[in-house]
Design a protein around this motif. Structure first.
Motif, PDB file in Angstrom:
ATOM      1  N   SER A  48       0.832  -1.209   0.000  1.00  0.00           N
ATOM      2  CA  SER A  48       0.000   0.000   0.000  1.00  0.00           C
ATOM      3  C   SER A  48       0.865   1.258   0.000  1.00  0.00           C
ATOM      4  O   SER A  48       0.581   2.222  -0.724  1.00  0.00           O
ATOM      5  N   VAL A  49       1.924   1.257   0.798  1.00  0.00           N
ATOM      6  CA  VAL A  49       2.830   2.410   0.864  1.00  0.00           C
ATOM      7  C   VAL A  49       3.509   2.639  -0.482  1.00  0.00           C
ATOM      8  O   VAL A  49       3.650   3.787  -0.922  1.00  0.00           O
ATOM      9  N   THR A  50       3.905   1.569  -1.146  1.00  0.00           N
ATOM     10  CA  THR A  50       4.584   1.699  -2.439  1.00  0.00           C
ATOM     11  C   THR A  50       3.711   2.431  -3.448  1.00  0.00           C
ATOM     12  O   THR A  50       4.179   3.333  -4.150  1.00  0.00           O
ATOM     13  N   GLY A  51       2.441   2.073  -3.502  1.00  0.00           N
ATOM     14  CA  GLY A  51       1.533   2.753  -4.439  1.00  0.00           C
ATOM     15  C   GLY A  51       1.350   4.227  -4.111  1.00  0.00           C
ATOM     16  O   GLY A  51       1.348   5.081  -5.000  1.00  0.00           O
ATOM     17  N   LEU A  52       1.214   4.540  -2.821  1.00  0.00           N
ATOM     18  CA  LEU A  52       1.052   5.944  -2.420  1.00  0.00           C
ATOM     19  C   LEU A  52       2.332   6.745  -2.653  1.00  0.00           C
ATOM     20  O   LEU A  52       2.283   7.890  -3.089  1.00  0.00           O
ATOM     21  N   GLU A  53       3.470   6.141  -2.343  1.00  0.00           N
ATOM     22  CA  GLU A  53       4.753   6.828  -2.533  1.00  0.00           C
ATOM     23  C   GLU A  53       5.018   7.134  -3.999  1.00  0.00           C
ATOM     24  O   GLU A  53       5.550   8.188  -4.328  1.00  0.00           O
ATOM     25  N   GLU A  54       4.664   6.199  -4.889  1.00  0.00           N
ATOM     26  CA  GLU A  54       4.874   6.436  -6.320  1.00  0.00           C
ATOM     27  C   GLU A  54       4.090   7.654  -6.797  1.00  0.00           C
ATOM     28  O   GLU A  54       4.585   8.439  -7.597  1.00  0.00           O
ATOM     29  N   ARG A  55       2.897   7.794  -6.294  1.00  0.00           N
ATOM     30  CA  ARG A  55       2.043   8.894  -6.753  1.00  0.00           C
ATOM     31  C   ARG A  55       2.400  10.225  -6.106  1.00  0.00           C
ATOM     32  O   ARG A  55       2.318  11.277  -6.731  1.00  0.00           O
ATOM     33  N   TRP A  56       2.797  10.237  -4.814  1.00  0.00           N
ATOM     34  CA  TRP A  56       2.971  11.477  -4.060  1.00  0.00           C
ATOM     35  C   TRP A  56       4.407  11.728  -3.581  1.00  0.00           C
ATOM     36  O   TRP A  56       4.628  12.548  -2.710  1.00  0.00           O
ATOM     37  N   ARG A  57       5.373  11.054  -4.138  1.00  0.00           N
ATOM     38  CA  ARG A  57       6.757  11.153  -3.678  1.00  0.00           C
ATOM     39  C   ARG A  57       7.273  12.598  -3.621  1.00  0.00           C
ATOM     40  O   ARG A  57       7.858  13.020  -2.634  1.00  0.00           O
ATOM     41  N   GLU A  58       7.030  13.366  -4.661  1.00  0.00           N
ATOM     42  CA  GLU A  58       7.574  14.735  -4.710  1.00  0.00           C
ATOM     43  C   GLU A  58       6.946  15.642  -3.661  1.00  0.00           C
ATOM     44  O   GLU A  58       7.626  16.471  -3.070  1.00  0.00           O
ATOM     45  N   ARG A  59       5.649  15.494  -3.415  1.00  0.00           N
ATOM     46  CA  ARG A  59       4.995  16.348  -2.408  1.00  0.00           C
ATOM     47  C   ARG A  59       5.212  15.859  -0.989  1.00  0.00           C
ATOM     48  O   ARG A  59       5.202  16.647  -0.049  1.00  0.00           O
ATOM     49  N   LEU A  60       5.397  14.552  -0.828  1.00  0.00           N
ATOM     50  CA  LEU A  60       5.558  14.003   0.516  1.00  0.00           C
ATOM     51  C   LEU A  60       6.946  14.259   1.093  1.00  0.00           C
ATOM     52  O   LEU A  60       7.089  14.512   2.280  1.00  0.00           O
ATOM     53  N   GLY A  61       7.953  14.159   0.253  1.00  0.00           N
ATOM     54  CA  GLY A  61       9.310  14.259   0.778  1.00  0.00           C
ATOM     55  C   GLY A  61       9.669  12.975   1.511  1.00  0.00           C
ATOM     56  O   GLY A  61       9.181  11.892   1.209  1.00  0.00           O
ATOM     57  N   LEU A  62      10.489  13.102   2.538  1.00  0.00           N
ATOM     58  CA  LEU A  62      10.927  11.934   3.285  1.00  0.00           C
ATOM     59  C   LEU A  62       9.919  11.617   4.395  1.00  0.00           C
ATOM     60  O   LEU A  62       9.653  12.441   5.265  1.00  0.00           O
ATOM     61  N   GLU A 125      -5.550   8.064   4.813  1.00  0.00           N
ATOM     62  CA  GLU A 125      -5.912   9.145   5.737  1.00  0.00           C
ATOM     63  C   GLU A 125      -4.677   9.837   6.299  1.00  0.00           C
ATOM     64  O   GLU A 125      -4.649  11.069   6.414  1.00  0.00           O
ATOM     65  N   GLN A 126      -3.657   9.091   6.644  1.00  0.00           N
ATOM     66  CA  GLN A 126      -2.441   9.687   7.212  1.00  0.00           C
ATOM     67  C   GLN A 126      -1.666  10.487   6.158  1.00  0.00           C
ATOM     68  O   GLN A 126      -1.171  11.578   6.444  1.00  0.00           O
ATOM     69  N   VAL A 127      -1.564   9.952   4.954  1.00  0.00           N
ATOM     70  CA  VAL A 127      -0.886  10.684   3.879  1.00  0.00           C
ATOM     71  C   VAL A 127      -1.682  11.940   3.535  1.00  0.00           C
ATOM     72  O   VAL A 127      -1.103  13.011   3.295  1.00  0.00           O
ATOM     73  N   ALA A 128      -3.002  11.858   3.544  1.00  0.00           N
ATOM     74  CA  ALA A 128      -3.841  13.035   3.286  1.00  0.00           C
ATOM     75  C   ALA A 128      -3.603  14.103   4.349  1.00  0.00           C
ATOM     76  O   ALA A 128      -3.545  15.293   4.039  1.00  0.00           O
ATOM     77  N   ALA A 129      -3.446  13.687   5.599  1.00  0.00           N
ATOM     78  CA  ALA A 129      -3.157  14.652   6.668  1.00  0.00           C
ATOM     79  C   ALA A 129      -1.798  15.304   6.458  1.00  0.00           C
ATOM     80  O   ALA A 129      -1.636  16.503   6.698  1.00  0.00           O
ATOM     81  N   LEU A 130      -0.822  14.536   5.988  1.00  0.00           N
ATOM     82  CA  LEU A 130       0.499  15.114   5.707  1.00  0.00           C
ATOM     83  C   LEU A 130       0.446  16.113   4.560  1.00  0.00           C
ATOM     84  O   LEU A 130       1.120  17.142   4.583  1.00  0.00           O
TER      85      LEU A 130
END
Length: 148
Positions: A48-62, A125-130
Motif C-alpha cells: 500500500s505504501v509503495t503505491g502511495l509513494e509512487e504517486r505522491w513522492r515529490e509532495r511528501l518528501g521523506l 488518511e495519514q498521507v492526506a493529513a500530511l
C-alpha cells in the motif's frame, strides 16, 4: 481360537491435545518456513505504501513508515477507541513518521481482504493529513476501502 488384535501404533497425541511442534520443519533453524502473521501484515503495508509513494513522492518528501504491535496507552486512558495509527509531523531534520498499529487493525478486520482495505484506508488518511488534502484526492479508491 480368537486371534489377538494387532497392537496400535504409538502416537504423540496421547492426551488428545493435537499435534505439537511445527507442522513444517524449517530449513534454517530459528526462522519459520511460512510467513508469520506479522510478516504478512508488513507485506500488506509495504504494498500500500509503495503505491502511495509512487504517486505522491515529490509532495511528501521523506516519510518513515513503521508498524508496531499496539499503541502505548497511559493509565489515564478513558476507554475511547484504541488508535489504529499515529502521525508524527516532521520537525527540523527529523522526517515525518506514520505508524500503523497491527493488532488493533487485525482485530477490526473480518478477513484478509478486509484487513488490506482497512490498512490502505488508514494509510491514505495519514498521507492526506500530511499533504493537507482530502483522502479522496490522495487515492480515489479511498471511498471503497473506507471502514464503516
Amino acid at each position: 481360537m480368537a486371534s489377538d488384535p494387532a497392537p496400535r501404533p504409538r502416537t504423540r497425541d496421547r492426551r488428545g491435545r493435537g499435534m505439537r511442534g511445527p507442522a513444517i520443519v524449517p530449513r534454517v533453524p530459528g526462522r519459520p518456513e511460512t510467513p508469520t502473521r506479522a510478516d504478512r501484515f508488513d507485506a500488506m503495508v509495504l504494498a500500500s505504501v509503495t503505491g502511495l509513494e509512487e504517486r505522491w513522492r515529490e509532495r511528501l518528501g521523506l516519510v518513515e513508515y513503521a508498524v508496531e504491535d499496539a499503541p502505548q496507552v497511559g493509565a489515564d486512558w478513558g476507554g475511547s477507541p484504541v488508535p489504529l495509527s499515529a502521525l508524527v509531523h516532521a520537525v527540523g531534520t527529523t522526517p515525518a513518521r506514520v505508524v500503523l498499529f497491527r493488532r488493533p487493525l487485525e482485530l477490526r478486520a473480518e478477513d484478509r481482504e478486509d484487513l488490506r482495505a482497512l490498512v490502505h484506508a488508514v494509510l491514505v488518511e495519514q498521507v492526506a493529513a500530511l499533504l493537507d488534502l482530502p483522502p479522496e484526492d490522495v487515492d480515489p479508491r479511498y471511498a471503497d476501502d473506507r471502514p464503516d
